[in-house]
Scaffold this motif. Structure first.
Motif, PDB file in Angstrom:
ATOM      1  N   VAL A  51      27.127  77.661  33.635  1.00 57.41           N
ATOM      2  CA  VAL A  51      26.771  76.333  34.135  1.00 57.41           C
ATOM      3  C   VAL A  51      27.136  76.244  35.614  1.00 57.41           C
ATOM      4  O   VAL A  51      27.964  77.035  36.112  1.00 57.41           O
ATOM      5  CB  VAL A  51      27.478  75.219  33.334  1.00 57.41           C
TER       6      VAL A  51
ATOM      7  N   LYS B  87      26.936  75.356  27.535  1.00 52.31           N
ATOM      8  CA  LYS B  87      26.705  76.757  27.871  1.00 52.31           C
ATOM      9  C   LYS B  87      25.558  76.937  28.865  1.00 52.31           C
ATOM     10  O   LYS B  87      25.452  77.988  29.492  1.00 52.31           O
ATOM     11  CB  LYS B  87      26.417  77.566  26.605  1.00 52.31           C
ATOM     12  N   ALA B  88      24.694  75.911  28.991  1.00 53.00           N
ATOM     13  CA  ALA B  88      23.569  76.047  29.912  1.00 53.00           C
ATOM     14  C   ALA B  88      22.929  74.705  30.203  1.00 53.00           C
ATOM     15  O   ALA B  88      22.945  73.785  29.382  1.00 53.00           O
ATOM     16  CB  ALA B  88      22.519  76.995  29.344  1.00 53.00           C
ATOM     17  N   MET B  89      22.336  74.616  31.411  1.00 49.99           N
ATOM     18  CA  MET B  89      21.506  73.483  31.820  1.00 49.99           C
ATOM     19  C   MET B  89      20.106  74.030  32.061  1.00 49.99           C
ATOM     20  O   MET B  89      19.915  74.960  32.861  1.00 49.99           O
ATOM     21  CB  MET B  89      22.034  72.844  33.104  1.00 49.99           C
TER      22      MET B  89
ATOM     23  N   ARG C 259      28.308  67.630  36.736  1.00 53.47           N
ATOM     24  CA  ARG C 259      29.313  68.301  37.577  1.00 53.47           C
ATOM     25  C   ARG C 259      30.612  67.493  37.615  1.00 53.47           C
ATOM     26  O   ARG C 259      31.711  68.049  37.662  1.00 53.47           O
ATOM     27  CB  ARG C 259      28.755  68.485  38.985  1.00 53.47           C
TER      28      ARG C 259
ATOM     29  N   ASN D 160      23.107  79.073  38.244  1.00 47.80           N
ATOM     30  CA  ASN D 160      22.974  79.341  36.800  1.00 47.80           C
ATOM     31  C   ASN D 160      21.998  78.419  36.078  1.00 47.80           C
ATOM     32  O   ASN D 160      21.772  78.578  34.876  1.00 47.80           O
ATOM     33  CB  ASN D 160      24.341  79.276  36.101  1.00 47.80           C
ATOM     34  N   VAL D 161      21.403  77.452  36.767  1.00 55.80           N
ATOM     35  CA  VAL D 161      20.473  76.521  36.128  1.00 55.80           C
ATOM     36  C   VAL D 161      19.146  77.235  35.841  1.00 55.80           C
ATOM     37  O   VAL D 161      18.652  78.020  36.661  1.00 55.80           O
ATOM     38  CB  VAL D 161      20.232  75.286  37.023  1.00 55.80           C
TER      39      VAL D 161
ATOM     40  N   LYS E 294      31.736  67.325  33.504  1.00 54.04           N
ATOM     41  CA  LYS E 294      31.956  68.660  32.947  1.00 54.04           C
ATOM     42  C   LYS E 294      31.950  68.716  31.415  1.00 54.04           C
ATOM     43  O   LYS E 294      32.941  69.062  30.771  1.00 54.04           O
ATOM     44  CB  LYS E 294      33.266  69.257  33.474  1.00 54.04           C
TER      45      LYS E 294
ATOM     46  N   TYR F  34      24.424  83.979  30.501  1.00 56.62           N
ATOM     47  CA  TYR F  34      24.662  82.978  29.461  1.00 56.62           C
ATOM     48  C   TYR F  34      25.906  83.369  28.673  1.00 56.62           C
ATOM     49  O   TYR F  34      26.036  84.532  28.287  1.00 56.62           O
ATOM     50  CB  TYR F  34      23.458  82.905  28.520  1.00 56.62           C
TER      51      TYR F  34
END
Length: 389
Positions: free
Chosen positions: A386, A241-243, A234, A264-265, A237, A383
């Motif tokens: 993040v 595109k994804a965690m 965070r 979004n995780v 940064k 997707y």
């Protein structure tokens, strides 16, 4: 007069026998769980499921009763051994619980030496089922998590992945196995290990940002690790595109306690939140959970419920056969073969459940949506997405 004495004596014997039978209907079951320490959140979640299972079983069995005795293992291997030994001294016939393979291994070894059945959903290290523990059972495993994570990565079409993993055995085994599969598919996979004691993940996230430049980060760790990794991401940064993570991440507790980190995780989750159930077993679990805890159930409670209910049923069958004290509980566990809230559960000779396949959830708008596999999805994948968007 002699006849009267005989009748009184016979009545006394019958009364004593009936009292003994009544006492024999209640079985003590130990719950060895991390209620304090680094794994306290997951331990509390599993404990809720254990207690719901006892409540449902006691209401529906009609013949046998279960009483739970809980001992906190404080998230520490030595304390886990001590917890098992204490439970044995208190007369439990079996043990449910345990979280973290490094805690479960010594605890289940202790249970094995004491001839106590030990069942868990908190340990996926394969050595747990390959080291000859004759009384060990688990309802989930690494293979089921691996299938879910790889399925999600396939669905989103990621071409590069950075894997950040704890050096603990279960987490490193999963990370290395997934990396091998990704590379066999032509997906670029970089890996970064970390000691479980570290709290500053910025150096690793900097490597992901400046060197890897991956589309997706896969975290193979535990709650505190995820929080540290997500906080570092965070701040820095990276262009991701994804965690994505595995156990103990896609839970209502994480959403409530870390609302700025979870949006979004992705994480493994069998249940959406809020949860919905169609089966009679599922409704009994959900309704009882809400009655006891005044909140929606999550998958940690679901795991605790399933493992414990299967154990209680095996105890009841062994009790009916008079074999509780002669290895009957383990024998009945090996006969288990039924649909549960996590799918069909059977136990192979080594105590593993070959049917297990996990699902992937995503934190979306303070809810958890099941996004993989498509057959079980309750919503669409967001997707790219993040937490810091």
């Amino acid at each position: 007069m002699k006849s009267l004495y005989k009748k009184i004596a016979l009545a006394s014997l019958m009364s004593a026998a009936l009292a003994g039978a009544a006492r024999a209907e209640e079985f003590l079951v130990g719950a060895e769980l991390p209620l304090t320490g680094s794994l306290a959140r997951v331990g509390a979640g599993m404990q809720e499921g254990v207690m719901v299972a006892a409540e449902v079983f006691n209401k529906t069995n009609g013949k046998h009763k279960i009483k739970i005795i809980t001992v906190d293992d404080e998230s520490a291997p030595a304390k886990a051994i001590a917890a098992v030994e204490k439970l044995h001294s208190q007369g439990v016939v079996a043990i449910t619980g345990g979280y973290g393979s490094n805690n479960i291994a010594p605890a289940s070894d202790a249970a094995n030496k004491l001839n106590l059945v030990y069942i868990t959903s908190g340990g996926v290290d394969d050595s747990l089922v390959t080291s000859g523990r004759k009384n060990f059972f688990r309802i989930n495993n690494t293979a089921g998590y691996e299938k879910a994570v790889l399925g999600l990565i396939d669905d989103v079409g990621a071409k590069s992945v950075s894997i950040i993993y704890s050096t603990k055995e279960a987490t490193s085994d999963l990370a290395k196995s997934i990396q091998k599969v990704l590379e066999s598919k032509g997906i670029k996979a970089a890996s970064h290990s970390f000691d479980p004691a570290i709290t500053d993940f910025k150096p690793i996230i900097n490597k992901v940002k400046l060197q890897d430049k991956s589309e997706l980060v896969l975290m193979s760790g535990y709650e505190n690790d995820y929080v540290g990794i997500l906080r570092a991401a965070r701040v820095l940064k990276p262009n991701l595109k994804a965690m994505v993570g595995v156990w103990s991440l896609a839970t209502p507790k994480m959403a409530a306690e870390f609302p700025d980190l979870m949006p979004n995780v992705f994480g493994t989750a069998l249940l959406p939140f809020p949860a919905t159930f169609e089966s009679a077993d599922g409704k009994a679990f959900s309704e009882t959970y809400k009655q006891l805890y005044k909140k929606e159930p999550d998958y940690l409670g679901q795991f605790g419920y399933v493992q414990s209910m299967l154990l209680f049923e095996a105890i009841a069958r062994a009790a009916d056969k008079g074999s509780v004290k002669s290895g009957g509980i383990a024998e009945e566990m090996r006969k288990t073969n039924r649909e549960t809230l996590i799918g069909r559960v059977q136990f192979s000779a080594n105590g593993d459940n070959p049917n297990f396949v996990h699902r992937m959830g995503q934190h979306q708008d303070k809810k958890i949506v099941i996004v993989w596999p498509k057959a079980n999805a309750t919503g669409k994948i967001a997707y790219p997405a993040v937490p810091w968007q």
